[in-house]
Design a protein around this motif. Structure first.
Motif, PDB file in Angstrom:
ATOM      1  N   GLN A  26      49.075  36.519  36.024  1.00 23.39           N
ATOM      2  CA  GLN A  26      49.003  36.506  34.570  1.00 23.39           C
ATOM      3  C   GLN A  26      50.258  37.153  33.963  1.00 23.39           C
ATOM      4  O   GLN A  26      50.840  36.622  33.022  1.00 23.39           O
ATOM      5  CB  GLN A  26      47.755  37.257  34.110  1.00 23.39           C
ATOM      6  CG  GLN A  26      47.568  37.295  32.619  1.00 23.39           C
ATOM      7  CD  GLN A  26      46.351  38.126  32.232  1.00 23.39           C
ATOM      8  OE1 GLN A  26      45.982  39.064  32.931  1.00 23.39           O
ATOM      9  NE2 GLN A  26      45.733  37.779  31.123  1.00 23.39           N
ATOM     10  N   LEU A  27      50.684  38.280  34.523  1.00 21.74           N
ATOM     11  CA  LEU A  27      51.873  38.960  34.011  1.00 21.74           C
ATOM     12  C   LEU A  27      53.135  38.130  34.235  1.00 21.74           C
ATOM     13  O   LEU A  27      54.023  38.091  33.374  1.00 21.74           O
ATOM     14  CB  LEU A  27      52.021  40.335  34.668  1.00 21.74           C
ATOM     15  CG  LEU A  27      50.975  41.364  34.244  1.00 21.74           C
ATOM     16  CD1 LEU A  27      51.071  42.603  35.113  1.00 21.74           C
ATOM     17  CD2 LEU A  27      51.136  41.708  32.772  1.00 21.74           C
ATOM     18  N   ARG A  28      53.236  37.457  35.380  1.00 21.08           N
ATOM     19  CA  ARG A  28      54.384  36.568  35.623  1.00 21.08           C
ATOM     20  C   ARG A  28      54.434  35.467  34.578  1.00 21.08           C
ATOM     21  O   ARG A  28      55.502  35.093  34.103  1.00 21.08           O
ATOM     22  CB  ARG A  28      54.320  35.961  37.022  1.00 21.08           C
ATOM     23  CG  ARG A  28      54.744  36.913  38.117  1.00 21.08           C
ATOM     24  CD  ARG A  28      54.958  36.203  39.442  1.00 21.08           C
ATOM     25  NE  ARG A  28      53.794  35.464  39.906  1.00 21.08           N
ATOM     26  CZ  ARG A  28      52.862  35.958  40.710  1.00 21.08           C
ATOM     27  NH1 ARG A  28      52.937  37.192  41.149  1.00 21.08           N
ATOM     28  NH2 ARG A  28      51.840  35.220  41.091  1.00 21.08           N
ATOM     29  N   GLY A  29      53.264  34.948  34.201  1.00 21.91           N
ATOM     30  CA  GLY A  29      53.197  33.908  33.175  1.00 21.91           C
ATOM     31  C   GLY A  29      53.638  34.406  31.815  1.00 21.91           C
ATOM     32  O   GLY A  29      54.073  33.637  30.964  1.00 21.91           O
ATOM     33  N   GLU A  30      53.541  35.721  31.605  1.00 21.68           N
ATOM     34  CA  GLU A  30      53.982  36.328  30.343  1.00 21.68           C
ATOM     35  C   GLU A  30      55.441  36.773  30.411  1.00 21.68           C
ATOM     36  O   GLU A  30      55.930  37.439  29.508  1.00 21.68           O
ATOM     37  CB  GLU A  30      53.087  37.525  30.010  1.00 21.68           C
ATOM     38  CG  GLU A  30      51.650  37.138  29.731  1.00 21.68           C
ATOM     39  CD  GLU A  30      50.735  38.340  29.575  1.00 21.68           C
ATOM     40  OE1 GLU A  30      51.230  39.490  29.596  1.00 21.68           O
ATOM     41  OE2 GLU A  30      49.528  38.129  29.437  1.00 21.68           O
ATOM     42  N   GLY A  31      56.125  36.447  31.514  1.00 22.57           N
ATOM     43  CA  GLY A  31      57.543  36.748  31.635  1.00 22.57           C
ATOM     44  C   GLY A  31      57.868  38.084  32.275  1.00 22.57           C
ATOM     45  O   GLY A  31      58.970  38.590  32.117  1.00 22.57           O
TER      46      GLY A  31
END
Length: 77
Positions: A26-31
């Motif tokens: 999820q955090l990777r998806g938020e950059g």
């Protein structure tokens, strides 16, 4: 910064590797960059940290951690 501070201190504890993996994704998806979950050798809980080779700070230095992008600018000059 010592190993305990880098690996465990003030980090969020997840109930399982699956929950940690889900939050890292999820955090990777938020950059947030390349993150991975790991089982902490100090407390036994699951934490999230940068993947090996993708740290944003180096751990050694007389004035605390040095941001990697600062060192990259120095070596490029």
């Amino acid at each position: 910064m010592n190993t305990y501070l880098a690996a465990c201190y003030l980090k969020t504890e997840f109930p399982s590797r699956r929950a940690g993996r889900r939050r890292a994704r999820q955090l990777r998806g938020e950059g947030a960059g390349p993150l991975d979950e790991y089982r902490c050798t100090f407390c036994g809980a699951v934490h999230i940290g940068h993947q090996r080779g993708h740290a944003t700070h180096l751990r050694a230095g007389p004035n605390g951690p040095t941001p990697v992008h600062h060192l990259a600018k120095e070596y490029a000059a």
